[in-house]
Design a protein around this motif. Structure first.
Motif, mmCIF file in Angstrom:
data_model
loop_
_atom_site.group_PDB
_atom_site.id
_atom_site.type_symbol
_atom_site.label_atom_id
_atom_site.label_comp_id
_atom_site.label_asym_id
_atom_site.label_seq_id
_atom_site.Cartn_x
_atom_site.Cartn_y
_atom_site.Cartn_z
ATOM 1 N N ILE A 1 0.916 13.650 2.204
ATOM 2 C CA ILE A 1 1.951 12.747 2.703
ATOM 3 C C ILE A 1 1.854 12.611 4.218
ATOM 4 C CG2 ILE A 1 4.441 12.401 2.952
ATOM 5 C CD1 ILE A 1 4.757 13.912 0.261
ATOM 6 N N ARG A 2 1.681 13.753 4.900
ATOM 7 C CA ARG A 2 1.586 13.730 6.360
ATOM 8 C C ARG A 2 0.352 12.940 6.803
ATOM 9 N NH1 ARG A 2 1.867 18.862 7.283
ATOM 10 N NH2 ARG A 2 4.087 18.935 7.773
ATOM 11 N N ALA A 3 -0.749 13.079 6.078
ATOM 12 C CA ALA A 3 -1.974 12.355 6.434
ATOM 13 C C ALA A 3 -1.779 10.846 6.320
ATOM 14 C CB ALA A 3 -3.123 12.815 5.539
ATOM 15 N N TYR B 1 9.449 4.392 4.349
ATOM 16 C CA TYR B 1 8.736 4.293 3.078
ATOM 17 C C TYR B 1 8.441 5.661 2.475
ATOM 18 C CZ TYR B 1 8.255 -0.697 2.571
ATOM 19 O OH TYR B 1 8.539 -2.026 2.349
ATOM 20 N N VAL B 2 8.394 6.692 3.304
ATOM 21 C CA VAL B 2 8.313 8.055 2.754
ATOM 22 C C VAL B 2 9.588 8.365 1.976
ATOM 23 C CG1 VAL B 2 8.124 10.515 3.300
ATOM 24 C CG2 VAL B 2 6.791 8.846 4.606
ATOM 25 N N MET B 3 10.737 7.997 2.534
ATOM 26 C CA MET B 3 12.005 8.222 1.840
ATOM 27 C C MET B 3 12.079 7.421 0.550
ATOM 28 S SD MET B 3 14.950 8.696 4.742
ATOM 29 C CE MET B 3 14.901 7.051 5.393
ATOM 30 N N TYR C 1 0.809 -1.222 0.000
ATOM 31 C CA TYR C 1 0.000 0.000 0.000
ATOM 32 C C TYR C 1 0.839 1.266 0.000
ATOM 33 C CZ TYR C 1 -3.086 3.738 1.563
ATOM 34 O OH TYR C 1 -3.762 4.918 1.665
ATOM 35 N N TYR C 2 1.794 1.353 0.925
ATOM 36 C CA TYR C 2 2.475 2.621 1.133
ATOM 37 C C TYR C 2 3.379 3.049 -0.017
ATOM 38 C CZ TYR C 2 1.106 4.514 5.596
ATOM 39 O OH TYR C 2 0.389 5.132 6.573
ATOM 40 N N LEU C 3 4.161 2.126 -0.554
ATOM 41 C CA LEU C 3 5.091 2.543 -1.604
ATOM 42 C C LEU C 3 4.371 3.079 -2.835
ATOM 43 C CD1 LEU C 3 7.947 2.934 -2.534
ATOM 44 C CD2 LEU C 3 8.003 0.546 -3.274
ATOM 45 N N PRO C 4 3.390 2.341 -3.417
ATOM 46 C CA PRO C 4 2.663 2.932 -4.551
ATOM 47 C C PRO C 4 1.904 4.205 -4.173
ATOM 48 C CG PRO C 4 2.261 0.568 -4.414
ATOM 49 C CD PRO C 4 2.954 0.970 -3.146
ATOM 50 N N ARG C 5 1.296 4.221 -2.976
ATOM 51 C CA ARG C 5 0.502 5.381 -2.567
ATOM 52 C C ARG C 5 1.363 6.623 -2.386
ATOM 53 N NH1 ARG C 5 -3.658 8.433 -3.136
ATOM 54 N NH2 ARG C 5 -4.447 9.407 -1.225
ATOM 55 N N LEU D 1 10.282 17.267 4.283
ATOM 56 C CA LEU D 1 8.913 17.670 3.982
ATOM 57 C C LEU D 1 8.731 19.178 4.050
ATOM 58 C CD1 LEU D 1 6.692 14.919 5.673
ATOM 59 C CD2 LEU D 1 7.257 15.199 3.259
ATOM 60 N N LYS D 2 9.611 19.864 4.766
ATOM 61 C CA LYS D 2 9.551 21.325 4.787
ATOM 62 C C LYS D 2 9.877 21.923 3.420
ATOM 63 C CE LYS D 2 10.539 22.020 9.705
ATOM 64 N NZ LYS D 2 11.508 22.550 10.701
ATOM 65 N N LYS D 3 10.555 21.112 2.580
ATOM 66 C CA LYS D 3 10.883 21.570 1.225
ATOM 67 C C LYS D 3 9.741 21.341 0.248
ATOM 68 C CE LYS D 3 15.718 20.288 2.005
ATOM 69 N NZ LYS D 3 16.826 19.419 1.532
ATOM 70 N N VAL D 4 8.670 20.696 0.734
ATOM 71 C CA VAL D 4 7.533 20.374 -0.115
ATOM 72 C C VAL D 4 6.457 21.438 0.062
ATOM 73 C CG1 VAL D 4 5.730 18.665 -0.597
ATOM 74 C CG2 VAL D 4 8.011 17.929 0.094
ATOM 75 N N LYS D 5 5.982 21.980 -1.025
ATOM 76 C CA LYS D 5 4.909 22.966 -0.971
ATOM 77 C C LYS D 5 3.594 22.305 -0.566
ATOM 78 C CE LYS D 5 6.700 26.146 -4.486
ATOM 79 N NZ LYS D 5 6.421 26.766 -5.797
#
Length: 423
Positions: free
Chosen positions: A289-291, A352-354, A275-279, A413-417
């Protein structure tokens, strides 16, 4: 496909895989014993490293870009052709090398040149091993969950049947051969399953390498190679240290504990990969992403902790049922191992976020640091506590790893708008 629905559908395959894995553990406990467990662990680590190199370490990238290009089949086909060609050439080259140096590899990993034949079996079937992993990565990226689940069930059943038969008739040698070939046998079932999919064609799997795609793979190659080297090598060093310091029976107890952890955490870890990698590959906004991360901590982490608590309470029953009386000394490893397993899942959600967002520099740094610290902590804690120290090292190592990932991922994630990635 929601997290809950994915977990439920995937749960069928996981249940079968857990039951077959636990059955395999019982068979191995009877026919190879604690010392045999240590040898199987060494060979499994060798397989992890070799197959990652043979495949070009691109399967995570295949899943990511198959999911990311869900809107463009031509781009997906370019990914598959490039990956298939790289995997085919890489596995054939590795097969030749393994065949030539089979006896030397047996001495290096198993301390006995008599096991050279095991590596020759592995070399002879390696191409099917890597192609099976590639097809599973594509199924995962396509979110073709029913076919993915069925392919995994077939692989689990083959693993049980092959391991049981070969272990009963040939003991440790047979168990090692089973470990070498069962995924290669599973390839033919996976292929039949894929042939029935409307999106599958043979000419999509092999062809000209797209250099833009290959360049995108490089980040995932770097990350996969890092994991393929750091994790197995650290385990080999830990196993060798335990064997030389406490005896190879002790190394076998730790290997048995590690395999039990892998079995009961399977529902969680497979949900992360399915689930996580494709999502996460699809998501572009910081809030989304945070959610997803918070959802994982609300659903997945409590599940891991509850499973661990049940395993701890039933530890004596589990040792007698799933292993043999020879494995009773592993009882002392349960408490800290289960704490470490829960911390591992907490950290893997962030890992998995990385992976999903290709934060490869941070991933590589954290993997190398974690592997080194696990070995160092094992040496330190076992000198203070004996064999139980290896489980404490596992727990402390993942506590530190989780804290580092929280820091790293928060910074990235701070670099993500709010509405998408900075370009």
């Amino acid at each position: 496909m929601t997290l809950i629905k994915t977990s439920l559908l995937n749960g069928v395959a996981v249940l079968v895989k857990m039951l077959t894995l636990l059955g395999i553990n019982k068979v191995l406990a009877i026919y190879v014993g604690p010392v045999g467990y240590a040898a199987l662990g060494q060979f499994q680590n060798a397989i992890q490293m070799i197959t990652t190199f043979a495949s070009g370490a691109i399967n995570t990238g295949v899943t990511k870009y198959t999911a990311e290009y869900h809107y463009n089949e031509d781009k997906q086909h370019a990914v598959w052709r490039s990956a298939g060609t790289i995997a085919l050439l890489g596995s054939l080259l590795c097969s030749v090398v393994i065949m030539i140096f089979s006896d030397e590899l047996a001495v290096a990993f198993l301390k006995n040149s008599d096991f050279g034949g095991v590596f020759r079996w592995f070399a002879a079937t390696l191409v099917f091993f890597t192609l099976n992993a590639l097809l599973l990565a594509i199924l995962n990226g396509k979110k073709d969950l029913l076919r993915y689940v069925f392919a995994n069930i077939a692989g689990s059943v083959f693993a049980f049947l092959v391991t049981t038969a070969l272990s009963m008739y040939f003991g440790l040698y047979g168990a090692l051969i089973a470990l070498a070939i069962y995924q290669s046998i599973s390839f033919f079932v996976t292929l039949v399953i894929c042939l029935k999919a409307p999106w599958f064609r043979f000419n999509y799997m092999v062809g000209r390498v797209d250099y833009a795609v290959a360049k995108n793979f490089l980040k995932y190659t770097a990350m996969a190679l890092t994991s393929a080297i750091c994790v197995p090598v650290s385990h080999i060093f830990v196993r060798n240290y335990l064997g030389s310091s406490f005896g190879w029976d002790a190394a076998g107890y730790w290997e048995a504990m590690w395999r039990l952890s892998a079995a009961y955490l399977m529902l969680v870890t497979t949900t992360l990969s399915v689930y996580y990698l494709p999502r996460l590959s699809e998501l572009e906004s910081r809030e989304a992403i945070r959610a997803e991360v918070l959802l994982g901590y609300r659903v997945i982490l409590p599940c891991a902790a509850l499973c661990g608590l049940i395993i701890f309470v039933l530890r004596d029953f589990i040792i007698h049922v799933l292993f043999t009386a020879d494995f009773l000394p592993m009882r002392s490893l349960f408490a800290w191992q289960i704490v470490g397993d829960t911390l591992k899942i907490g950290s893997w959600i962030l890992a998995y976020v990385m992976l999903g967002k290709a934060m490869f520099k941070l991933f590589i740094f954290s993997e190398v640091l974690s592997a080194i610290s696990f070995y160092v902590m094992t040496v330190v804690f076992t000198k203070l506590l004996g064999l139980e120290g290896v489980s404490l090292a596992h727990a402390v190592n993942y506590a530190v790893y989780w804290a580092l990932l929280m820091l790293f991922v928060t910074m990235e994630l701070k670099k993500v708008k709010a509405d998408g990635l900075v370009g």
